[in-house]
Design a protein around this motif. Structure first.
Motif, PDB file in Angstrom:
ATOM      1  N   ILE A  18      68.886  59.642  37.150  1.00 28.96           N
ATOM      2  CA  ILE A  18      68.528  59.972  38.524  1.00 28.96           C
ATOM      3  C   ILE A  18      67.703  58.870  39.189  1.00 28.96           C
ATOM      4  N   GLU A  19      66.946  58.139  38.403  1.00 30.78           N
ATOM      5  CA  GLU A  19      66.125  57.062  38.966  1.00 30.78           C
ATOM      6  C   GLU A  19      66.982  56.009  39.663  1.00 30.78           C
ATOM      7  N   SER A  20      68.173  55.787  39.177  1.00 28.55           N
ATOM      8  CA  SER A  20      69.046  54.794  39.795  1.00 28.55           C
ATOM      9  C   SER A  20      69.679  55.309  41.089  1.00 28.55           C
ATOM     10  N   ARG A  21      69.536  56.594  41.375  1.00 25.43           N
ATOM     11  CA  ARG A  21      70.165  57.211  42.545  1.00 25.43           C
ATOM     12  C   ARG A  21      69.167  57.687  43.595  1.00 25.43           C
ATOM     13  N   VAL A  22      67.894  57.433  43.390  1.00 22.41           N
ATOM     14  CA  VAL A  22      66.849  57.952  44.274  1.00 22.41           C
ATOM     15  C   VAL A  22      67.073  57.553  45.731  1.00 22.41           C
ATOM     16  N   GLU A  23      67.335  56.287  45.960  1.00 23.37           N
ATOM     17  CA  GLU A  23      67.511  55.835  47.343  1.00 23.37           C
ATOM     18  C   GLU A  23      68.695  56.534  48.003  1.00 23.37           C
ATOM     19  N   TYR A  24      69.805  56.595  47.314  1.00 20.06           N
ATOM     20  CA  TYR A  24      71.004  57.245  47.855  1.00 20.06           C
ATOM     21  C   TYR A  24      70.737  58.717  48.171  1.00 20.06           C
ATOM     22  N   ILE A  25      70.115  59.412  47.244  1.00 18.77           N
ATOM     23  CA  ILE A  25      69.846  60.848  47.417  1.00 18.77           C
ATOM     24  C   ILE A  25      68.956  61.089  48.626  1.00 18.77           C
ATOM     25  N   TRP A  26      67.862  60.344  48.713  1.00 12.46           N
ATOM     26  CA  TRP A  26      66.914  60.577  49.802  1.00 12.46           C
ATOM     27  C   TRP A  26      67.432  60.100  51.154  1.00 12.46           C
ATOM     28  N   LYS A  27      68.285  59.110  51.170  1.00 13.55           N
ATOM     29  CA  LYS A  27      68.915  58.708  52.437  1.00 13.55           C
ATOM     30  C   LYS A  27      69.777  59.847  52.970  1.00 13.55           C
ATOM     31  N   ARG A  28      70.452  60.530  52.092  1.00  9.38           N
ATOM     32  CA  ARG A  28      71.292  61.655  52.519  1.00  9.38           C
ATOM     33  C   ARG A  28      70.452  62.833  52.988  1.00  9.38           C
ATOM     34  N   ILE A  29      69.324  63.050  52.365  1.00 11.07           N
ATOM     35  CA  ILE A  29      68.462  64.178  52.738  1.00 11.07           C
ATOM     36  C   ILE A  29      67.708  63.880  54.032  1.00 11.07           C
ATOM     37  N   LEU A  30      67.109  62.711  54.115  1.00 11.83           N
ATOM     38  CA  LEU A  30      66.246  62.376  55.247  1.00 11.83           C
ATOM     39  C   LEU A  30      66.997  61.828  56.459  1.00 11.83           C
ATOM     40  N   GLU A  31      68.194  61.357  56.229  1.00  6.62           N
ATOM     41  CA  GLU A  31      69.054  60.792  57.282  1.00  6.62           C
ATOM     42  C   GLU A  31      68.307  59.768  58.119  1.00  6.62           C
ATOM     43  N   GLU A  32      68.203  59.964  59.439  1.00  2.12           N
ATOM     44  CA  GLU A  32      67.597  58.954  60.323  1.00  2.12           C
ATOM     45  C   GLU A  32      66.087  58.799  60.118  1.00  2.12           C
ATOM     46  N   ASP A  33      65.456  59.762  59.442  1.00  6.04           N
ATOM     47  CA  ASP A  33      64.015  59.668  59.168  1.00  6.04           C
ATOM     48  C   ASP A  33      63.707  58.839  57.916  1.00  6.04           C
ATOM     49  N   TYR A  34      64.757  58.381  57.242  1.00  2.00           N
ATOM     50  CA  TYR A  34      64.568  57.689  55.970  1.00  2.00           C
ATOM     51  C   TYR A  34      63.789  56.378  56.132  1.00  2.00           C
ATOM     52  N   ASN A  35      62.812  56.209  55.265  1.00  3.99           N
ATOM     53  CA  ASN A  35      62.171  54.918  55.033  1.00  3.99           C
ATOM     54  C   ASN A  35      61.586  54.976  53.628  1.00  3.99           C
ATOM     55  N   GLU A  36      61.273  53.845  53.056  1.00  9.71           N
ATOM     56  CA  GLU A  36      60.823  53.797  51.662  1.00  9.71           C
ATOM     57  C   GLU A  36      59.512  54.544  51.445  1.00  9.71           C
ATOM     58  N   GLU A  37      58.610  54.446  52.385  1.00  8.42           N
ATOM     59  CA  GLU A  37      57.326  55.126  52.260  1.00  8.42           C
ATOM     60  C   GLU A  37      57.506  56.645  52.220  1.00  8.42           C
ATOM     61  N   LEU A  38      58.312  57.168  53.134  1.00  7.42           N
ATOM     62  CA  LEU A  38      58.569  58.606  53.165  1.00  7.42           C
ATOM     63  C   LEU A  38      59.330  59.052  51.918  1.00  7.42           C
ATOM     64  N   ARG A  39      60.304  58.248  51.513  1.00  6.28           N
ATOM     65  CA  ARG A  39      61.056  58.542  50.288  1.00  6.28           C
ATOM     66  C   ARG A  39      60.118  58.666  49.106  1.00  6.28           C
ATOM     67  N   ASP A  40      59.237  57.682  48.932  1.00  8.80           N
ATOM     68  CA  ASP A  40      58.312  57.684  47.797  1.00  8.80           C
ATOM     69  C   ASP A  40      57.368  58.879  47.841  1.00  8.80           C
ATOM     70  N   LYS A  41      56.927  59.232  49.030  1.00  6.03           N
ATOM     71  CA  LYS A  41      56.058  60.403  49.192  1.00  6.03           C
ATOM     72  C   LYS A  41      56.771  61.667  48.717  1.00  6.03           C
ATOM     73  N   TYR A  42      58.016  61.844  49.135  1.00  2.00           N
ATOM     74  CA  TYR A  42      58.756  63.047  48.744  1.00  2.00           C
ATOM     75  C   TYR A  42      59.144  63.037  47.273  1.00  2.00           C
ATOM     76  N   VAL A  43      59.470  61.883  46.743  1.00  5.35           N
ATOM     77  CA  VAL A  43      59.779  61.788  45.310  1.00  5.35           C
ATOM     78  C   VAL A  43      58.578  62.250  44.500  1.00  5.35           C
ATOM     79  N   GLN A  44      57.408  61.748  44.838  1.00  2.69           N
ATOM     80  CA  GLN A  44      56.179  62.127  44.132  1.00  2.69           C
ATOM     81  C   GLN A  44      55.883  63.619  44.310  1.00  2.69           C
ATOM     82  N   THR A  45      56.040  64.112  45.520  1.00  3.70           N
ATOM     83  CA  THR A  45      55.784  65.525  45.803  1.00  3.70           C
ATOM     84  C   THR A  45      56.717  66.424  45.003  1.00  3.70           C
TER      85      THR A  45
END
Length: 83
Positions: A18-45
């Motif tokens: 799953i670690e190799s797919r984190v960016e892809y997964i979160w881009k699909r979930i967050l769509e236009e709100d996606y950025n690395e900072e937000l992704r990392d926040k949600y991954v940790q949460t």
């Protein structure tokens, strides 16, 4: 023909790392709100609020629960707290 969307949970990562797919997964979930900072926040949460709690609560449970029951309960609590 109906379209199905599936979430596959592979708790032991035997099918997909799953670690190799984190960016892809979160881009699909967050769509236009996606950025690395937000992704990392949600991954940790998700790790703290869902995965860790899952292991603690379910490893000591004596009653069988389906994954659907477990994740619906945990996700409802998570979504209520995080809005």
């Amino acid at each position: 023909m109906k379209e199905y969307k599936v979430i596959c949970i592979d708790m032991f990562q035997t099918l997909v790392n799953i670690e190799s797919r984190v960016e892809y997964i979160w881009k699909r979930i967050l769509e236009e709100d996606y950025n690395e900072e937000l992704r990392d926040k949600y991954v940790q949460t998700v790790r703290i609020k869902i995965v860790d709690k899952f292991h603690v609560s379910e490893s000591t449970s004596t009653k069988f629960k389906s994954l659907k029951e477990i994740f619906l309960r945990v996700l409802r609590t998570f979504l209520k707290k995080t809005k």
